[in-house]
Design a protein around this motif. Structure first.
Motif, PDB file in Angstrom:
ATOM      1  N   GLN A   1     -55.693  79.709  53.088  1.00  0.00           N
ATOM      2  CA  GLN A   1     -54.811  80.693  53.727  1.00  0.00           C
ATOM      3  C   GLN A   1     -54.357  80.234  55.109  1.00  0.00           C
ATOM      4  O   GLN A   1     -53.205  80.450  55.479  1.00  0.00           O
TER       5      GLN A   1
ATOM      6  N   LYS B   1     -61.075  79.456  50.397  1.00  0.00           N
ATOM      7  CA  LYS B   1     -60.002  80.442  50.557  1.00  0.00           C
ATOM      8  C   LYS B   1     -59.502  80.541  51.998  1.00  0.00           C
ATOM      9  O   LYS B   1     -58.292  80.575  52.239  1.00  0.00           O
TER      10      LYS B   1
ATOM     11  N   GLU C   1     -51.302  84.929  52.784  1.00  0.00           N
ATOM     12  CA  GLU C   1     -52.221  85.221  51.681  1.00  0.00           C
ATOM     13  C   GLU C   1     -51.478  85.083  50.359  1.00  0.00           C
ATOM     14  O   GLU C   1     -50.302  85.438  50.273  1.00  0.00           O
TER      15      GLU C   1
END
Length: 153
Positions: free
Chosen positions: A85, A81, A91
């Protein structure tokens, strides 16, 4: 209001325009890429772009029929993640096990914009900018992160 045929032709014209615009851009690995039908190398893992009369979206979609394997793919993305990002420079939304418009359970990670229409040619530059930045970032991310996903094939 457009007929079904007119709407289909306008959508097709947009995606053709986008495809031609992107055709000269190589992937992060320097390869020729079909950006509209991006190949992840996994049967149930897609990078999808969509546009309609109100919104545009780009998503990582996991559609494996085995929900436990689908969850493993999703968890693997969660491991990456931070890298995702950083590469996307924003996001995105995350949803495990949602039901799509075809009543199929999928998991997805996505971003969308509103108040744009694929049916308005004046919105096409905004749509192209939205998709281009994000599909190139997804490709860059995937070039770095795809190998651990091979164990889930």
């Amino acid at each position: 209001m457009y007929t079904r045929e007119q709407a289909s032709r306008l959508k097709q014209a947009f995606w053709t325009t986008f495809g031609q615009y992107m055709a000269v851009i190589p992937s992060a690995e320097g390869l020729k890429t079909n950006w509209i039908n991006y190949k992840t190398g996994h049967k149930h893992l897609f990078f999808r772009m969509a546009a309609d009369k109100h919104t545009a979206s780009i998503a990582i979609e996991i559609s494996h029929p085995d929900l436990e394997i689908q969850a493993l793919f999703f968890e693997q993305f969660e491991v990456f993640k931070e890298l995702l990002q950083e590469t996307l420079e924003e996001e995105w939304n995350w949803q495990l096990h949602a039901v799509n418009e075809y009543d199929k359970t999928i998991s997805k990670i996505w971003q969308e914009i509103h108040q744009v229409s694929v049916f308005k040619k004046e919105d096409w530059p905004q749509l192209i900018t939205f998709f281009k930045k994000r599909i190139l970032a997804l490709d860059e991310f995937w070039s770095l992160a795809k190998y651990p996903f091979d164990a889930l094939k």
